[in-house]
Design a protein around this motif. Structure first.
Motif, mmCIF file in Angstrom:
data_model
loop_
_atom_site.group_PDB
_atom_site.id
_atom_site.type_symbol
_atom_site.label_atom_id
_atom_site.label_comp_id
_atom_site.label_asym_id
_atom_site.label_seq_id
_atom_site.Cartn_x
_atom_site.Cartn_y
_atom_site.Cartn_z
ATOM 1 N N VAL A 27 0.697 -1.244 0.170
ATOM 2 C CA VAL A 27 -0.097 0.048 -0.033
ATOM 3 C C VAL A 27 0.859 1.467 0.132
ATOM 4 N N LEU A 29 0.395 5.100 1.139
ATOM 5 C CA LEU A 29 -0.518 5.988 2.213
ATOM 6 C C LEU A 29 -0.251 7.441 1.456
ATOM 7 N N TYR A 51 -4.046 4.740 -1.447
ATOM 8 C CA TYR A 51 -5.088 5.289 -0.545
ATOM 9 C C TYR A 51 -4.634 6.955 -0.752
ATOM 10 N N LEU A 81 -6.120 7.711 5.496
ATOM 11 C CA LEU A 81 -5.275 6.678 5.931
ATOM 12 C C LEU A 81 -5.357 6.251 7.616
ATOM 13 N N ASN A 85 -7.435 -0.089 7.765
ATOM 14 C CA ASN A 85 -6.654 -1.206 8.953
ATOM 15 C C ASN A 85 -5.636 -1.592 7.966
ATOM 16 N N LEU A 86 -4.460 -1.491 8.533
ATOM 17 C CA LEU A 86 -3.155 -2.109 7.683
ATOM 18 C C LEU A 86 -2.702 -3.090 8.302
ATOM 19 N N CYS A 89 -1.195 -5.780 5.836
ATOM 20 C CA CYS A 89 -0.159 -5.007 4.820
ATOM 21 C C CYS A 89 1.191 -5.455 5.219
ATOM 22 N N VAL A 92 4.513 -1.055 3.026
ATOM 23 C CA VAL A 92 3.868 0.253 3.299
ATOM 24 C C VAL A 92 4.914 1.242 2.524
ATOM 25 N N LEU A 108 1.291 2.675 12.757
ATOM 26 C CA LEU A 108 1.937 1.459 12.092
ATOM 27 C C LEU A 108 2.212 0.209 12.967
ATOM 28 N N GLU A 111 -0.736 -1.605 14.117
ATOM 29 C CA GLU A 111 -1.379 -2.394 13.159
ATOM 30 C C GLU A 111 -0.587 -3.404 12.342
ATOM 31 N N LEU A 112 0.552 -3.140 12.119
ATOM 32 C CA LEU A 112 1.384 -3.858 11.053
ATOM 33 C C LEU A 112 1.841 -5.118 11.695
#
Length: 162
Positions: A27, A29, A51, A81, A85-86, A89, A92, A108, A111-112
């Motif tokens: 992705v 951002l 995004y 962004l 929900n990342l 991913c 990035v 990050l 979530e990552l």
């Protein structure tokens, strides 16, 4: 809001060089005109998603994808962004202003997955140590492997201390 500034060919090449050989969802951002997403797809990173909030840049991205023969193979979505929900991913790309980096670093980290790599262009993440870097001056890009970033900061996935 972060003003759009097109990435030059060397910035794009350097960013994608730091993702060479990787797999998984990629992705960008704040994907701007879509050039990083298109190049990611050309280099085998799929799915490749951008995004972007600016409707004009989204139209330009869709046009560039169509012109490159990538229509339907890449995605450009009008999404904030901060609300995306990342967690799925693995690659990035972030070419955003320095003021956005500290709160984005928190997102990050939370979530990552550990296996994710973040590539920053123009400005590094101020509190993270890069795993690698490439280029000089305006073409410089920084890669951050989330597992290393978490170990250095004492965070595990989900943002809780280790």
């Amino acid at each position: 809001q972060v003003p759009f500034q097109a990435s030059g060919p060397q910035q794009v090449a350097n960013a994608l060089a730091l993702l060479r050989g990787r797999r998984g969802k990629t992705v960008d951002l704040g994907s701007g005109d879509g050039r990083l997403v298109l190049e990611a797809y050309r280099q085998g990173l799929s799915p490749a998603v951008g995004y972007e909030l600016n409707p004009w840049l989204l139209c330009l991205s869709h046009y560039r994808a169509w012109r490159a023969g990538c229509h339907g193979k890449v995605s450009f979505l009008k999404r904030d962004l901060w609300k995306v929900n990342l967690s799925d991913c693995y690659n990035v790309i972030v070419f955003l202003a320095p003021s956005v980096k500290p709160p984005l670093a928190t997102k990050l980290l939370a979530e990552l997955p550990d296996e994710a790599r973040v590539v920053a262009g123009r400005f590094p993440f101020p509190s993270w140590t890069p795993s690698s870097t490439l280029g000089q001056g305006l073409e410089q890009v920084w890669a951050y492997d989330m597992k290393e970033v978490r170990q250095a900061s004492g965070h595990s996935p989900g943002g809780s201390p280790v």
